[in-house]
Design a protein around this motif. Structure first.
Motif, PDB file in Angstrom:
ATOM      1  N   GLU A 155       0.830  -1.272  -0.240  1.00 44.19           N
ATOM      2  CA  GLU A 155       0.055   0.101  -0.068  1.00 44.19           C
ATOM      3  C   GLU A 155       1.074   1.178  -0.113  1.00 44.19           C
ATOM      4  O   GLU A 155       1.952   1.271   0.759  1.00 44.19           O
ATOM      5  N   LYS A 191       3.862   2.608   2.506  1.00 46.03           N
ATOM      6  CA  LYS A 191       3.523   2.590   3.767  1.00 46.03           C
ATOM      7  C   LYS A 191       4.610   1.309   4.612  1.00 46.03           C
ATOM      8  O   LYS A 191       4.680   0.400   4.093  1.00 46.03           O
ATOM      9  N   SER A 194       4.179  -2.563   4.743  1.00 45.19           N
ATOM     10  CA  SER A 194       2.964  -2.841   4.014  1.00 45.19           C
ATOM     11  C   SER A 194       3.138  -3.950   3.065  1.00 45.19           C
ATOM     12  O   SER A 194       2.034  -4.410   2.456  1.00 45.19           O
TER      13      SER A 194
END
Length: 230
Positions: A155, A191, A194
């Motif tokens: 992400e 992120k 992630s």
């Protein structure tokens, strides 16, 4: 993931090649090793058959069986003069068989399960199904399925879902880079923490309202990938 505005992904990447000015905030990008067929536009990924536009990383062993079945036993798969018939012309890849099967079976779990059991080989695939298009302003959601151990998700900082068939590709594509304008070197836009591997055999969708969704196991794990059995 934000709503997708602009033209249908199918049209932008594989359909309407006569107009090349388009905008979209969902993209499927593929670099091809060319295990089957020449390096040309018709064999490039994403590729379309009927309602399905697919990209595939892997190698099939029974794609010719699918083609022969369609050509000799199921002419309804590609009626004369249809878009499906045109999509077959000049495409030499094994990957086309995946699109042909999904066009027949559909993209729900039952359809993905059947396609995953009929097709033999290694498959890390992403596709859109035009039958899921709900309006001219919204693209269909993106489906992903892999019968091997190499499919990874992450992400971005702004909430977008990204994926690749190799972890290092995500790390390199969204890692440190030098801006073209010569400005400050930017750090990763993913992120922290992630990145994660897909569940082998799971059917995922990237939904524009709810993000990445695991719809459950489908098909069979490839016997050609020893890592998938770990």
């Amino acid at each position: 993931m934000p709503s997708v505005a602009g033209p249908l992904l199918v049209e932008a990447l594989a359909g309407s090649r006569d107009h090349r000015d388009y905008t979209a905030d969902a993209w499927m990008v593929h670099t091809r090793f060319a295990t089957h067929g020449a390096n040309n536009e018709k064999n490039a990924h994403p590729m379309r058959f009927g309602n399905i536009t697919v990209m595939h990383n892997g190698v099939l062993s029974n794609d010719q069986m699918i083609r022969d079945y369609a050509e000799n036993d199921e002419p309804s798969w590609h009626p004369e003069g249809s878009r499906e018939a045109a999509d077959m012309v000049g495409n030499e890849t094994d990957s086309l068989a995946i699109a042909m099967m999904l066009n027949y079976t559909g993209s729900d779990n039952e359809g993905v399960d059947l396609a995953g059991r009929v097709l033999s080989g290694t498959m890390r695939i992403a596709w859109v199904d035009e039958r899921e298009k709900v309006s001219d302003a919204l693209s269909p959601r993106i489906h992903l399925w892999s019968n091997t151990s190499d499919l990874w998700f992450a992400e971005t900082e702004n909430g977008n879902v990204v994926w690749a068939s190799e972890k290092y590709i995500l790390e390199q594509a969204f890692g440190d880079f030098e801006p073209d304008d010569g400005g400050r070197k930017r750090g990763t836009i993913l992120k922290k923490g992630s990145i994660f591997p897909a569940q082998v055999g799971a059917h995922y969708v990237i939904d524009y309202d709810f993000g990445l969704i695991n719809l459950g196991l489908c098909g069979e794990i490839s016997t050609d990938d020893k890592d998938a059995w770990k």
